[in-house]
Scaffold this active site. Sequence first.
Site, mmCIF file in Angstrom:
data_model
loop_
_atom_site.group_PDB
_atom_site.id
_atom_site.type_symbol
_atom_site.label_atom_id
_atom_site.label_comp_id
_atom_site.label_asym_id
_atom_site.label_seq_id
_atom_site.Cartn_x
_atom_site.Cartn_y
_atom_site.Cartn_z
ATOM 1 N N CYS A 65 0.823 -1.206 0.000
ATOM 2 C CA CYS A 65 0.000 0.000 0.000
ATOM 3 C C CYS A 65 0.865 1.267 0.000
ATOM 4 C CB CYS A 65 -0.874 0.034 1.237
ATOM 5 S SG CYS A 65 -1.953 -1.382 1.368
ATOM 6 N N ARG A 113 5.399 -0.175 -6.014
ATOM 7 C CA ARG A 113 5.335 -0.953 -4.779
ATOM 8 C C ARG A 113 4.347 -2.105 -4.882
ATOM 9 N NH1 ARG A 113 6.995 1.881 -0.110
ATOM 10 N NH2 ARG A 113 5.307 0.927 1.065
ATOM 11 N N TRP A 139 -2.960 -2.705 -1.545
ATOM 12 C CA TRP A 139 -2.575 -4.084 -1.835
ATOM 13 C C TRP A 139 -3.380 -4.924 -0.843
ATOM 14 C CZ3 TRP A 139 -0.051 -8.227 0.620
ATOM 15 C CH2 TRP A 139 0.497 -9.201 -0.231
ATOM 16 N N ASN A 152 -2.032 2.494 5.777
ATOM 17 C CA ASN A 152 -1.126 1.391 5.412
ATOM 18 C C ASN A 152 -0.890 0.580 6.670
ATOM 19 O OD1 ASN A 152 -0.770 2.481 2.920
ATOM 20 N ND2 ASN A 152 1.406 2.952 3.174
ATOM 21 N N GLY A 153 -0.858 -0.729 6.544
ATOM 22 C CA GLY A 153 -0.563 -1.563 7.710
ATOM 23 C C GLY A 153 -1.740 -2.457 8.015
ATOM 24 N N GLU A 163 17.680 -18.405 -6.200
ATOM 25 C CA GLU A 163 17.329 -17.066 -6.670
ATOM 26 C C GLU A 163 16.858 -17.123 -8.131
ATOM 27 O OE1 GLU A 163 16.600 -14.433 -5.418
ATOM 28 O OE2 GLU A 163 16.953 -12.841 -6.860
ATOM 29 N N LYS A 219 13.189 -15.801 -9.194
ATOM 30 C CA LYS A 219 13.002 -14.744 -10.210
ATOM 31 C C LYS A 219 12.039 -15.234 -11.290
ATOM 32 C CE LYS A 219 14.099 -11.786 -8.738
ATOM 33 N NZ LYS A 219 14.816 -11.497 -7.537
ATOM 34 N N GLU A 224 8.408 -15.450 -10.007
ATOM 35 C CA GLU A 224 7.814 -14.143 -9.719
ATOM 36 C C GLU A 224 7.302 -13.425 -10.958
ATOM 37 O OE1 GLU A 224 9.868 -11.805 -6.182
ATOM 38 O OE2 GLU A 224 11.272 -12.338 -7.744
ATOM 39 N N HIS A 280 17.465 -37.600 -4.787
ATOM 40 C CA HIS A 280 16.693 -37.994 -3.608
ATOM 41 C C HIS A 280 15.211 -37.656 -3.755
ATOM 42 C CE1 HIS A 280 20.336 -39.116 -1.563
ATOM 43 N NE2 HIS A 280 20.861 -37.934 -1.863
ATOM 44 N N LYS A 292 6.600 -4.459 -3.719
ATOM 45 C CA LYS A 292 8.028 -4.144 -3.571
ATOM 46 C C LYS A 292 8.436 -4.093 -2.107
ATOM 47 C CE LYS A 292 12.007 -3.071 -5.199
ATOM 48 N NZ LYS A 292 12.684 -4.246 -5.784
HETATM 49 C C1 F6R Z 1 12.089 -10.994 -4.913
HETATM 50 C C2 F6R Z 1 11.834 -10.023 -3.915
HETATM 51 C C3 F6R Z 1 11.257 -10.475 -2.613
HETATM 52 C C4 F6R Z 1 11.944 -9.697 -1.496
HETATM 53 C C5 F6R Z 1 11.298 -9.993 -0.142
HETATM 54 C C6 F6R Z 1 12.017 -9.272 0.972
HETATM 55 O O1 F6R Z 1 12.495 -10.438 -6.112
HETATM 56 O O2 F6R Z 1 12.083 -8.884 -4.131
HETATM 57 O O3 F6R Z 1 11.397 -11.847 -2.422
HETATM 58 O O4 F6R Z 1 13.285 -10.062 -1.479
HETATM 59 O O5 F6R Z 1 9.961 -9.593 -0.165
HETATM 60 O O6 F6R Z 1 12.046 -7.909 0.699
HETATM 61 P P1 F6R Z 1 13.105 -6.953 1.373
HETATM 62 O O7 F6R Z 1 14.423 -7.257 0.781
HETATM 63 O O8 F6R Z 1 12.626 -5.582 1.065
HETATM 64 O O9 F6R Z 1 13.078 -7.275 2.837
#
Ligand code: F6R
Length: 637
Positions: A2, A27, A79, A105-106, A512, A516, A519, A535, A632
């Site tokens: 949000c 975000r 969000w 927000n929250g 990772e 990626k 996502e 396994h 984000k």
């Molecule tokens: C993946 C991604 C998320 C963040 C996770 C933690 O591309 O960006 O998996 O890594 O939500 O976010 P931060 O780093 O802001 O604590």
Amino acid sequence: MCGIVALIGSREAAPQLLEGLRQLEYRGYDSAGIATIERTATGSGQLHCLRAEGKLINLTNRHAAQGAPGQCGIGHTRWATHGKPEERNAHPHLDGSGLLAVVQNGIIENHRSLREELQAVGVDFRSDTDTEVIPHLVSRRLAELRAGGALASGTLLLQAVQDVLPLLQGAYALAVVWAQVPGALVVARRAAPLLIGLGEGEFLCASDTPALAGFTRTILPMEDGEVALLTPLGIELYDAAGTRVQRTPTLLSGTEHVADKRSFRHFMLKEIHEQPETAALWVARHLPVGGATGPLVALPLDDALLDGLERVQLLACGTSRHAAQVGAYLLEQLAGMPTDVFFASEFRYGPPPLSPHTLTVGVTQSGETADTLAALAMEQERRRAMADPAYAPRLLGITNRPESSLGRLVDAVLDIGAGIEVGVAATKTFLGQLLAFYGLALALAERRGGSINGRSPEALRQLVDQLRLLPEQLRALVADHDRRCEGLAHRFVDTRDVIFLGRGINYPIALEGALKLKEISYIHAEGYPAGEMKHGPIALLDAQVPVVSIAMPGSVFEKVLSNAQEAKARDAQLIGVGPEGPDTEVFDVLLPVPAVDELLSPLLTVIPMQLLSYHIAAHRGLDVDQPRNLAKSVTVE
Ligand code: F6R
């Protein structure tokens, strides 16, 4: 997640609110809304509220059609947490009279009991959100105060909000406007960020710095528990106890808060291409050119944080956790420091027994991840409760946002300085986090002196010399793999599952790569330590399942190649990430990465992971920068 913007001044608020919301789009959100207060001839005002499901363009179109006049207003991108992403759940939420509007927000954790209490006295709710209790509570308090003879004023609105805040449990940032006082805006925060931007005769409040871009660079970040009354004439700031506070505003640094895609098709692609620059900045800041005698790395850390250290624990989520896993490998192998990595969301509800002389590191690019902040705060608290100073908290943050809530919580910060990252999928901030761990591990290794795991002080110095080459290596790698991965993307049109394999220090890079891809392309992907394939996961393999295998020369090179052979024998299409040469001919396709010291290899192997995911998603025509359901900055638990 949000986003909040709120404006008070002497110009029309709606266009600036919409622009602020546009800057917060990155975000992640699923609906948006604004409310403005128009001053009427009687001196009081009329509230205009516009809300729309989906992208901001829907709200902008509604504004173009219906308008929302007024020089004071609040805006929000939502969000969904409580209630579906539908217009009726979008913020702002109003009280029963339709005169008071709130954005938040929250999460208000006790919203259920508050809702029941309000419903019992006849309040009708129009949404499923936790937020809607707030306008009803403030409105009820205003009615009580006015029944006692108080006149409508900004001060009265402030008092009503101050009286309601103690009833709310949870973490929040909020903004409130009331039609009875068109020249007043009240904002408050507890454990969620809120900044006040100071313009000329106007104030813009926002939950994140990009919304202030183009408005002002002079900001007043609100502290936890603070409440402020904003009028065109000034700011009255109060702490949680209601005491008036005076604080000097600060300046936002550089243009870091300005989001600009330049000529790239997506922010994510631009940010992948910015990684050589991220590395160059890090090298310039942290690797002093001191010849054979000077310190290996320069980090802004006090001795007190590192002296006598016996253990490190790393708390993080998602991509940041993968960086922490590489970090743990480095801390153990380079610095001989026992290190544990935790999912921040799990740590809070099942922490390990306390260990003495322990450094706790929160790794979060946004610095606002609720799980990570809560885990750190809990660790700080349980350590403070110990009488023995050996258990005293030592908290370090690794972040791209030193001004964030994380920055205020920890004793010291390693700022990765990557500049604003708009793409929801983290790329350059991941590289920045990795570099922070190289710095930390080298600093600790140097403090220990002597050889660790067979690495002499001279060998450490050679490693640092190789790190200096990183920006140039990245530059070549990004350009090369951008082209190669674009050419590969069409092969994944019908792909439903992909397996990523890595071992040792490259196992987190396989994780990772899989994250990626999931996502942004919505293709199911899993990362495994290559030796684990046999396994269980090997049962998934057939000609339809590509396997991406990271095979870098070093301690596990031959092993990874054998694991790749096992996959090949099951008809899997093999994509290798490793150096060109006879060994890597086993792969159907090779994404070549130069042979470097194995310990440095994650800094390079991550590049094809990012570009492969990017091009597969872009080829599918997906919203790469704002993938569905993701945010984000994940400010809820
Ligand atoms: C993946 C991604 C998320 C963040 C996770 C933690 O591309 O960006 O998996 O890594 O939500 O976010 P931060 O780093 O802001 O604590």
